[in-house]
Design a protein around this motif. Structure first.
Motif, PDB file in Angstrom:
ATOM      1  N   THR A  74       1.385  -1.267   0.407  1.00 52.09           N
ATOM      2  CA  THR A  74      -0.025  -0.117   0.216  1.00 52.09           C
ATOM      3  C   THR A  74       1.297   1.949  -0.371  1.00 52.09           C
ATOM      4  O   THR A  74       0.604   2.155  -0.471  1.00 52.09           O
ATOM      5  CB  THR A  74      -1.143   0.155   1.170  1.00 52.09           C
ATOM      6  OG1 THR A  74      -1.685  -1.369   1.303  1.00 52.09           O
ATOM      7  CG2 THR A  74      -1.727   1.020   1.344  1.00 52.09           C
ATOM      8  N   ASP A  78       1.406   3.935  -2.747  1.00 56.67           N
ATOM      9  CA  ASP A  78       0.736   5.408  -3.060  1.00 56.67           C
ATOM     10  C   ASP A  78       1.677   5.807  -3.410  1.00 56.67           C
ATOM     11  O   ASP A  78       1.975   7.338  -3.611  1.00 56.67           O
ATOM     12  CB  ASP A  78       0.605   5.722  -0.931  1.00 56.67           C
ATOM     13  CG  ASP A  78      -1.052   4.762  -0.720  1.00 56.67           C
ATOM     14  OD1 ASP A  78      -1.564   4.443  -2.211  1.00 56.67           O
ATOM     15  OD2 ASP A  78      -1.252   5.080   0.520  1.00 56.67           O
ATOM     16  N   GLN A 107     -13.726   6.115   4.867  1.00 56.99           N
ATOM     17  CA  GLN A 107     -12.698   7.256   5.772  1.00 56.99           C
ATOM     18  C   GLN A 107     -11.505   7.366   5.190  1.00 56.99           C
ATOM     19  O   GLN A 107     -10.130   8.182   5.349  1.00 56.99           O
ATOM     20  CB  GLN A 107     -12.662   7.459   7.300  1.00 56.99           C
ATOM     21  CG  GLN A 107     -11.862   8.839   7.806  1.00 56.99           C
ATOM     22  CD  GLN A 107     -12.302   9.977   7.428  1.00 56.99           C
ATOM     23  OE1 GLN A 107     -13.618  10.668   7.230  1.00 56.99           O
ATOM     24  NE2 GLN A 107     -11.043  11.075   6.800  1.00 56.99           N
ATOM     25  N   GLU A 108     -10.902   5.764   5.652  1.00 51.82           N
ATOM     26  CA  GLU A 108      -9.789   5.879   5.199  1.00 51.82           C
ATOM     27  C   GLU A 108      -9.712   5.573   3.037  1.00 51.82           C
ATOM     28  O   GLU A 108      -8.153   6.190   3.173  1.00 51.82           O
ATOM     29  CB  GLU A 108      -9.955   4.094   5.039  1.00 51.82           C
ATOM     30  CG  GLU A 108      -8.146   3.781   4.837  1.00 51.82           C
ATOM     31  CD  GLU A 108      -8.656   1.337   5.275  1.00 51.82           C
ATOM     32  OE1 GLU A 108      -7.081   1.326   4.851  1.00 51.82           O
ATOM     33  OE2 GLU A 108      -8.864   1.353   5.857  1.00 51.82           O
ATOM     34  N   ILE A 109     -10.324   5.842   2.683  1.00 55.73           N
ATOM     35  CA  ILE A 109      -9.976   5.939   1.248  1.00 55.73           C
ATOM     36  C   ILE A 109      -9.695   7.252   1.014  1.00 55.73           C
ATOM     37  O   ILE A 109      -8.760   7.837   0.406  1.00 55.73           O
ATOM     38  CB  ILE A 109     -11.010   5.977   0.012  1.00 55.73           C
ATOM     39  CG1 ILE A 109     -11.857   3.758   0.359  1.00 55.73           C
ATOM     40  CG2 ILE A 109     -11.189   6.213  -0.796  1.00 55.73           C
ATOM     41  CD1 ILE A 109     -13.059   3.136  -0.413  1.00 55.73           C
ATOM     42  N   ASP A 111      -9.232   9.501   2.546  1.00 57.83           N
ATOM     43  CA  ASP A 111      -7.140   9.939   4.042  1.00 57.83           C
ATOM     44  C   ASP A 111      -6.053   9.680   2.701  1.00 57.83           C
ATOM     45  O   ASP A 111      -5.060  10.186   2.481  1.00 57.83           O
ATOM     46  CB  ASP A 111      -7.243   9.055   5.434  1.00 57.83           C
ATOM     47  CG  ASP A 111      -7.897   9.330   6.113  1.00 57.83           C
ATOM     48  OD1 ASP A 111      -8.763  10.747   6.047  1.00 57.83           O
ATOM     49  OD2 ASP A 111      -8.300   8.804   7.197  1.00 57.83           O
ATOM     50  N   ARG A 112      -6.214   8.020   2.010  1.00 52.70           N
ATOM     51  CA  ARG A 112      -5.111   8.318   1.669  1.00 52.70           C
ATOM     52  C   ARG A 112      -4.780   8.350  -0.147  1.00 52.70           C
ATOM     53  O   ARG A 112      -4.466   9.556  -0.585  1.00 52.70           O
ATOM     54  CB  ARG A 112      -5.444   6.902   0.962  1.00 52.70           C
ATOM     55  CG  ARG A 112      -4.533   6.240   0.180  1.00 52.70           C
ATOM     56  CD  ARG A 112      -5.199   4.306  -0.746  1.00 52.70           C
ATOM     57  NE  ARG A 112      -4.796   3.528   0.622  1.00 52.70           N
ATOM     58  CZ  ARG A 112      -6.062   3.023   1.035  1.00 52.70           C
ATOM     59  NH1 ARG A 112      -6.774   2.901   0.492  1.00 52.70           N
ATOM     60  NH2 ARG A 112      -5.442   2.344   2.128  1.00 52.70           N
ATOM     61  N   THR A 115      -3.558  12.170   1.277  1.00 51.84           N
ATOM     62  CA  THR A 115      -2.188  11.484   1.721  1.00 51.84           C
ATOM     63  C   THR A 115      -1.459  11.804   0.199  1.00 51.84           C
ATOM     64  O   THR A 115      -0.514  12.367  -0.008  1.00 51.84           O
ATOM     65  CB  THR A 115      -2.028  10.567   2.353  1.00 51.84           C
ATOM     66  OG1 THR A 115      -2.411  10.585   3.372  1.00 51.84           O
ATOM     67  CG2 THR A 115      -0.091  10.171   1.702  1.00 51.84           C
ATOM     68  N   THR A 161     -16.495   0.064  -3.382  1.00 59.27           N
ATOM     69  CA  THR A 161     -15.896   0.627  -1.692  1.00 59.27           C
ATOM     70  C   THR A 161     -16.119  -0.418  -0.953  1.00 59.27           C
ATOM     71  O   THR A 161     -15.377  -0.242   0.181  1.00 59.27           O
ATOM     72  CB  THR A 161     -16.551   2.042  -1.220  1.00 59.27           C
ATOM     73  OG1 THR A 161     -17.331   2.413  -1.259  1.00 59.27           O
ATOM     74  CG2 THR A 161     -15.713   2.786  -2.527  1.00 59.27           C
TER      75      THR A 161
END
Length: 291
Positions: A74, A78, A107-109, A111-112, A115, A161
């Motif tokens: 991951t 990224d 939320q995780e998606i 946040d990624r 970033t 998702t």
């Protein structure tokens, strides 16, 4: 182990099915089997238990390798994505729409995405559940998190998702409110809310089928303008509504009961956008969905 082989292993570890992994990666099942066999020979042990023809299981060695490789893969993915978009000079504003608690579940998606794209402002807006496509088609949203299937030629759908099981919202005094579950056949005994907008048939069917499994029609009743309006009608006992399983947690009401629908297929959620939209940011958000 090559990067592609790591991707193959992690995809099989997630799907637990060689055929589904092959479809997801757009390669042949033989290519998947070959890569896994090579990895097992190199490591000296089995990564998957193949005793079940329909589904494989991770061995202890496989679980250890998955847990070790996933954060590394991951992070590398990224980094490469950030470098690619930085080289393209991508920046700007991306407007995302979602409905109620579903936005919290990605939320995780998000946040990624932030970033990877620190120069992009991600604006998050609410979508009216009874009119999910109008803001997207009107250009008020760049991307919408919607339930499937959509089946509209002007709307492109990205990767899934997450999924939600289905519950039935009804008055706390309803005869079915004390049940541990209901079935789709029970829908034929009930009157469901209706809505003002035109929701594509496949989307409406996902929550509110038009017929029970045996063919009985499912009645529609009072027209509602949004989810809060629906909850008022439901609490008053004038109609019922199917909802995602997150509803009891985020919309508790003393006069509303939520009962699981035991045989309803899970609801799939995915990003969607206008098919003719060429904004490169739109594709960057679905790219943040874990493989």
């Amino acid at each position: 182990m090559e990067l592609r082989d790591i991707e193959i292993f992690l995809t099989v570890a997630k799907e637990l099915h060689f055929g589904r992994a092959a479809e997801r990666l757009h390669v042949s099942q033989a290519r998947i089997s070959q890569a896994i066999n090579q990895q097992e020979r190199h490591l000296g042990g089995a990564l998957f238990d193949r005793s079940n023809r329909r589904q494989v299981r991770l061995t202890p060695l496989g679980r250890q390798l998955r847990d070790d490789l996933q954060p590394i893969y991951t992070g590398l993915h990224d980094s490469l994505e950030r470098a690619r978009l930085a080289a393209q000079g991508i920046s700007g504003v991306l407007t995302l729409g979602s409905m109620g608690p579903q936005g919290l579940l990605i939320q995780e998606i998000m946040d990624r995405f932030r970033t990877r794209h620190p120069n992009v402002q991600l604006v998050h807006r609410e979508i009216n559940i009874v009119d999910p496509l109008t803001p997207l088609r009107a250009g008020e949203l760049d991307v919408a998190l919607l339930w499937l299937p959509i089946g509209e030629p002007d709307i492109t759908v990205g990767p899934v998702t997450h999924t939600s099981s289905v519950v039935l919202a009804m008055s706390a005094s309803h005869p079915y409110a004390d049940r541990t579950s209901v079935t789709l056949e029970d829908f034929g005994d009930l009157t469901f809310i209706a809505h003002q907008s035109t929701i594509p048939g496949p989307m409406e069917e996902a929550f509110h089928p038009f017929h029970t499994p045996s063919g009985r029609p499912i009645a529609r009743g009072l027209v509602v303008s949004d989810w809060e309006d629906a909850l008022k009608r439901i609490g008053a006992g004038t109609a019922v509504a199917a909802a995602a399983c997150e509803a009891p947690r985020f919309y508790p009401r003393p006069n509303v009961a939520y009962v699981p629908v035991s045989d309803a297929p899970p609801i799939q959620w995915a990003f969607a956008w206008r098919a003719n939209d060429t904004n490169p940011l739109i594709h960057a958000l679905p790219a943040a969905v874990p493989a």
